[in-house]
Design a protein around this motif. Structure first.
Motif, mmCIF file in Angstrom:
data_model
loop_
_atom_site.group_PDB
_atom_site.id
_atom_site.type_symbol
_atom_site.label_atom_id
_atom_site.label_comp_id
_atom_site.label_asym_id
_atom_site.label_seq_id
_atom_site.Cartn_x
_atom_site.Cartn_y
_atom_site.Cartn_z
ATOM 1 N N ASP A 46 0.812 -1.215 0.000
ATOM 2 C CA ASP A 46 0.000 0.000 0.000
ATOM 3 C C ASP A 46 0.848 1.267 0.000
ATOM 4 O O ASP A 46 0.299 2.369 -0.094
ATOM 5 C CB ASP A 46 -0.928 0.016 1.211
ATOM 6 C CG ASP A 46 -0.171 -0.108 2.524
ATOM 7 O OD1 ASP A 46 0.954 -0.626 2.508
ATOM 8 O OD2 ASP A 46 -0.717 0.321 3.554
ATOM 9 N N VAL A 47 2.175 1.137 0.106
ATOM 10 C CA VAL A 47 3.057 2.302 0.060
ATOM 11 C C VAL A 47 3.503 2.525 -1.384
ATOM 12 O O VAL A 47 4.075 1.630 -2.015
ATOM 13 C CB VAL A 47 4.281 2.115 0.980
ATOM 14 C CG1 VAL A 47 5.197 3.334 0.914
ATOM 15 C CG2 VAL A 47 3.829 1.875 2.414
ATOM 16 N N VAL A 48 3.234 3.712 -1.890
ATOM 17 C CA VAL A 48 3.469 4.019 -3.307
ATOM 18 C C VAL A 48 4.629 4.993 -3.433
ATOM 19 O O VAL A 48 4.696 6.000 -2.706
ATOM 20 C CB VAL A 48 2.202 4.604 -3.946
ATOM 21 C CG1 VAL A 48 2.444 4.929 -5.419
ATOM 22 C CG2 VAL A 48 1.035 3.642 -3.799
ATOM 23 N N PHE A 49 5.566 4.704 -4.351
ATOM 24 C CA PHE A 49 6.673 5.595 -4.694
ATOM 25 C C PHE A 49 6.448 6.071 -6.137
ATOM 26 O O PHE A 49 6.322 5.251 -7.039
ATOM 27 C CB PHE A 49 8.024 4.877 -4.603
ATOM 28 C CG PHE A 49 8.396 4.450 -3.209
ATOM 29 C CD1 PHE A 49 7.815 3.326 -2.634
ATOM 30 C CD2 PHE A 49 9.316 5.174 -2.485
ATOM 31 C CE1 PHE A 49 8.157 2.921 -1.359
ATOM 32 C CE2 PHE A 49 9.663 4.782 -1.193
ATOM 33 C CZ PHE A 49 9.082 3.661 -0.628
ATOM 34 N N VAL A 62 6.280 9.966 -1.913
ATOM 35 C CA VAL A 62 5.994 8.723 -1.200
ATOM 36 C C VAL A 62 4.706 8.936 -0.401
ATOM 37 O O VAL A 62 4.579 9.925 0.327
ATOM 38 C CB VAL A 62 7.142 8.328 -0.255
ATOM 39 C CG1 VAL A 62 6.872 6.956 0.369
ATOM 40 C CG2 VAL A 62 8.473 8.341 -0.988
ATOM 41 N N TYR A 63 3.766 8.018 -0.534
ATOM 42 C CA TYR A 63 2.521 8.131 0.216
ATOM 43 C C TYR A 63 1.913 6.742 0.412
ATOM 44 O O TYR A 63 2.319 5.767 -0.236
ATOM 45 C CB TYR A 63 1.521 9.048 -0.495
ATOM 46 C CG TYR A 63 1.055 8.562 -1.850
ATOM 47 C CD1 TYR A 63 -0.096 7.766 -1.979
ATOM 48 C CD2 TYR A 63 1.753 8.878 -3.006
ATOM 49 C CE1 TYR A 63 -0.528 7.315 -3.210
ATOM 50 C CE2 TYR A 63 1.339 8.429 -4.251
ATOM 51 C CZ TYR A 63 0.194 7.650 -4.334
ATOM 52 O OH TYR A 63 -0.223 7.194 -5.564
ATOM 53 N N LEU A 73 -3.415 15.316 -4.866
ATOM 54 C CA LEU A 73 -2.013 15.046 -5.167
ATOM 55 C C LEU A 73 -1.746 15.198 -6.662
ATOM 56 O O LEU A 73 -0.728 15.779 -7.059
ATOM 57 C CB LEU A 73 -1.641 13.637 -4.692
ATOM 58 C CG LEU A 73 -0.203 13.189 -4.940
ATOM 59 C CD1 LEU A 73 0.782 14.077 -4.181
ATOM 60 C CD2 LEU A 73 -0.013 11.728 -4.543
ATOM 61 N N ASP A 74 -2.649 14.696 -7.493
ATOM 62 C CA ASP A 74 -2.458 14.780 -8.938
ATOM 63 C C ASP A 74 -2.686 16.197 -9.454
ATOM 64 O O ASP A 74 -1.880 16.733 -10.228
ATOM 65 C CB ASP A 74 -3.404 13.812 -9.651
ATOM 66 C CG ASP A 74 -3.044 12.365 -9.397
ATOM 67 O OD1 ASP A 74 -1.875 12.105 -9.063
ATOM 68 O OD2 ASP A 74 -3.934 11.495 -9.502
ATOM 69 N N GLU A 75 -3.804 16.812 -9.018
ATOM 70 C CA GLU A 75 -4.219 18.097 -9.594
ATOM 71 C C GLU A 75 -3.485 19.290 -8.992
ATOM 72 O O GLU A 75 -3.163 20.248 -9.714
ATOM 73 C CB GLU A 75 -5.721 18.279 -9.434
ATOM 74 C CG GLU A 75 -6.550 17.238 -10.179
ATOM 75 C CD GLU A 75 -8.043 17.413 -9.940
ATOM 76 O OE1 GLU A 75 -8.415 18.334 -9.164
ATOM 77 O OE2 GLU A 75 -8.836 16.643 -10.521
ATOM 78 N N LEU A 76 -3.225 19.264 -7.696
ATOM 79 C CA LEU A 76 -2.635 20.431 -7.042
ATOM 80 C C LEU A 76 -1.123 20.335 -6.903
ATOM 81 O O LEU A 76 -0.430 21.362 -6.937
ATOM 82 C CB LEU A 76 -3.262 20.628 -5.651
ATOM 83 C CG LEU A 76 -4.774 20.799 -5.599
ATOM 84 C CD1 LEU A 76 -5.229 21.012 -4.159
ATOM 85 C CD2 LEU A 76 -5.213 21.966 -6.468
ATOM 86 N N VAL A 77 -0.615 19.119 -6.746
ATOM 87 C CA VAL A 77 0.821 18.962 -6.476
ATOM 88 C C VAL A 77 1.586 18.612 -7.744
ATOM 89 O O VAL A 77 2.392 19.410 -8.244
ATOM 90 C CB VAL A 77 1.051 17.894 -5.383
ATOM 91 C CG1 VAL A 77 2.548 17.718 -5.130
ATOM 92 C CG2 VAL A 77 0.356 18.298 -4.097
ATOM 93 N N ASN A 120 1.007 9.174 8.872
ATOM 94 C CA ASN A 120 -0.174 9.984 9.162
ATOM 95 C C ASN A 120 -0.958 10.359 7.915
ATOM 96 O O ASN A 120 -1.969 11.056 8.029
ATOM 97 C CB ASN A 120 0.228 11.254 9.914
ATOM 98 C CG ASN A 120 0.646 10.968 11.338
ATOM 99 O OD1 ASN A 120 0.076 10.106 11.996
ATOM 100 N ND2 ASN A 120 1.650 11.701 11.820
ATOM 101 N N GLY A 121 -0.512 9.914 6.750
ATOM 102 C CA GLY A 121 -1.255 10.168 5.523
ATOM 103 C C GLY A 121 -0.788 11.361 4.741
ATOM 104 O O GLY A 121 -1.418 11.720 3.740
ATOM 105 N N ASN A 122 0.311 11.999 5.166
ATOM 106 C CA ASN A 122 0.831 13.164 4.438
ATOM 107 C C ASN A 122 1.841 12.708 3.390
ATOM 108 O O ASN A 122 2.886 12.136 3.758
ATOM 109 C CB ASN A 122 1.512 14.135 5.406
ATOM 110 C CG ASN A 122 0.556 14.657 6.463
ATOM 111 O OD1 ASN A 122 -0.432 15.307 6.165
ATOM 112 N ND2 ASN A 122 0.857 14.364 7.716
ATOM 113 N N PRO A 123 1.582 12.912 2.098
ATOM 114 C CA PRO A 123 2.571 12.546 1.081
ATOM 115 C C PRO A 123 3.889 13.272 1.321
ATOM 116 O O PRO A 123 3.928 14.424 1.754
ATOM 117 C CB PRO A 123 1.909 12.987 -0.229
ATOM 118 C CG PRO A 123 0.446 13.021 0.067
ATOM 119 C CD PRO A 123 0.340 13.437 1.494
ATOM 120 N N LEU A 124 4.985 12.579 1.047
ATOM 121 C CA LEU A 124 6.324 13.111 1.284
ATOM 122 C C LEU A 124 6.985 13.422 -0.051
ATOM 123 O O LEU A 124 7.088 12.550 -0.923
ATOM 124 C CB LEU A 124 7.157 12.097 2.067
ATOM 125 C CG LEU A 124 8.518 12.584 2.574
ATOM 126 C CD1 LEU A 124 8.335 13.597 3.684
ATOM 127 C CD2 LEU A 124 9.353 11.398 3.062
#
Length: 516
Positions: A46-49, A62-63, A73-77, A120-124
């Protein structure tokens, strides 16, 4: 997007050991950082790079799938980062905040802080050439909607209750108490769960010694994980071997707010709707939120009924056993003959009879709780009727014992707090044994021991029988009876005299009196 990255050129490079990552700073090499996190989250599907490029710089996100908002994540980041042509390394956090329309962006520079952010769910966001990472505050996970607490229902009052999300719970309290003196101090408990615990109090009302003591007790907890508020309760109570609860739990924001306004502290735990309130007294466990929402005559009457039936719930079976076994002369002749005729043919003494029926009643009550809601109540009622009637007809128990156990069960349901109800159910059995061995002397001995035990208990250094043992006039207005709200000018004397006045000196409301 990739789940198990294998960047070229990383072979032979050593990343920090996982158990030595606490306090270790990030590397300025993106490959080394990605290698560390990929080894840290090995066998975690479940951890995506996700690797990409910002201008001529390599970058990676990483999230954890299911904890982050992928649409944002896709649209704003990612969409805005891919449009960047160059990176100003000296002040990248400033340009990042100007590029990405996200309010919560934090710069972190250690492996442990990065893993906490991911958990905690915050993408890195990681970049090559920078010894720092960026936590993107776009957490999104499934959570239960706000509903009325099933265990604390009421006729009058708010219909909303806490959920398993600590952010929702703190916001519900903030919506009631809007003053900035309401404080929320976060702590983390549990080696693996790292459960967030928030100490909530009102600055200026709560004693700072109480808050410091609560922090100290929480910091002493060394456990693998915290799954529910009951874990915390068992670690911070003053007398762990006492059957009486020394911390009050609730899932109602109005109850939490009322206790905060009285100078108490509240613990909110992530992952559970139940918050812990301390310090409390014995009388706090018999107070319901509806006592204050109804007029004082109604609240006083209901509260007196509760205390009367508290004695019934604890002592009625033991008194019946004592009288029928040792003190038959205390009964009127007609009543004694009626009980004797009903007990004729019963093969067991009164103490065994009481134990059998009490155990059967407790079994039915637990079965009703564990079964599905649609059939739980029906099984409890039908089971009690069928078993009781069959037991009387078979001559195993007498009809008066069925009546005594039924009244005792009804009396125990009048207690508004489930935790003290469990204590009453537990104490009933040893008192029955004393009554069967010593008669009413055993009952009186149990009462004396009970009062002595309650007198020795403390909740965060506050006497458990407060304010009875101190006989302070003002707190007595909210114990056995409830005075009118316009007479309760002072807070309970629990944490000292810090801002003890809760309202101005008012007069009894009358239609011919003005508001000035």
């Amino acid at each position: 997007m990739r789940r198990l990255p294998q960047e070229k050129g990383t072979k032979g490079k050593e990343a920090p050991e996982k158990n030595q990552s606490v306090g270790v700073s990030l590397s300025n090499s993106l490959d080394e950082n990605v290698l560390f996190f990929s080894s840290l989250y090995k066998d975690s599907s479940d951890v995506v790079f996700h690797s990409f490029a910002i201008g001529n710089k390599k970058a990676a996100v990483v999230y954890i799938e299911g904890l982050s908002d992928l649409q944002k994540l896709d649209e704003l980041v990612l969409e805005n980062l891919l449009k960047m042509t160059e990176i100003i390394e000296k002040d990248f956090i400033h340009s990042l905040k100007n590029t990405i329309p996200i309010s919560n962006i934090k710069k972190i520079d250690t492996y442990s802080a990065c893993s906490d952010a991911i958990a905690n769910g915050n993408p890195l966001l990681l970049l090559d050439g920078l010894k720092e990472a960026y936590s993107l505050g776009i957490v999104k996970y499934e959570k239960r909607s706000i509903e009325e607490p099933s265990a604390e229902t009421g006729i009058r009052g708010p219909r909303e209750g806490f959920t398993e999300s600590i952010g929702v719970n703190t916001s519900l309290v903030r919506r009631i108490i809007k003053d900035p003196s309401l404080k929320m101090k976060p702590l983390y408990v549990g080696k693996y769960t790292k459960t967030k615990v928030v100490i909530s109090y009102i600055e200026g009302l709560a004693d700072q010694n109480l808050i410091q003591e609560m922090e100290n007790r929480l910091n002493r907890i060394d456990i693998d994980g915290v799954l529910e508020s009951g874990y915390i309760e068992q670690f911070i109570e003053d007398h762990p071997f006492s059957p009486f609860p020394q911390v009050l739990y609730t899932e109602r924001p109005d109850v939490v707010s009322a206790n905060l306004l009285e100078g108490r502290a509240v613990l909110m735990i992530d992952g559970t709707p139940f918050s812990l309130i301390a310090p409390i007294s014995f009388f706090s466990l018999f107070q319901s939120q509806e006592d204050y929402y109804e007029r004082f005559w109604i609240g006083t009457f209901i509260r007196i009924i509760r205390f009367i039936f508290l004695g019934v719930a604890i002592f009625l079976p033991s008194i019946y056993v004592a009288i029928t076994s040792f003190h038959q002369e205390m009964l009127p002749i007609n009543l004694m003959l009626s009980i004797a005729s009903a007990r004729e043919g019963v093969p067991f003494p009164a103490i065994v009879e009481a134990f059998l029926m009490e155990l059967a009643f407790e079994a039915l009550r637990e079965a009703g709780l564990r079964l599905p809601k649609q059939i739980g109540s029906a099984v409890s009622i039908v089971g009690a009727l069928v078993i009781g009637q069959a037991a009387v007809q078979a001559g195993i128990v007498s009809a008066p014992m069925i009546i005594v156990v039924s009244i005792t069960g009804i009396a125990s349901f009048l207690v508004p707090r489930y935790s003290i109800g469990l204590s009453i159910r537990l104490l009933r059995f040893p008192i029955i044994i004393l009554a069967g061995l010593l008669g009413l002397i055993g009952v009186m001995l149990a009462l004396i021991v009970l009062i002595i035990h309650l007198s020795t208990l403390r909740s965060f250094d506050i006497p458990y029988l407060s304010p009875i043992n101190t006989l302070h006039k003002n707190p007595m207005q909210d114990t056995f009876v409830r005075f009118p709200l316009w007479k309760m000018n002072f807070r309970p004397h629990l944490t000292g005299n810090i801002d003890s006045v809760r309202q101005g000196k008012t007069i009894e409301p009358q239609p011919d009196k003005g508001g000035d």
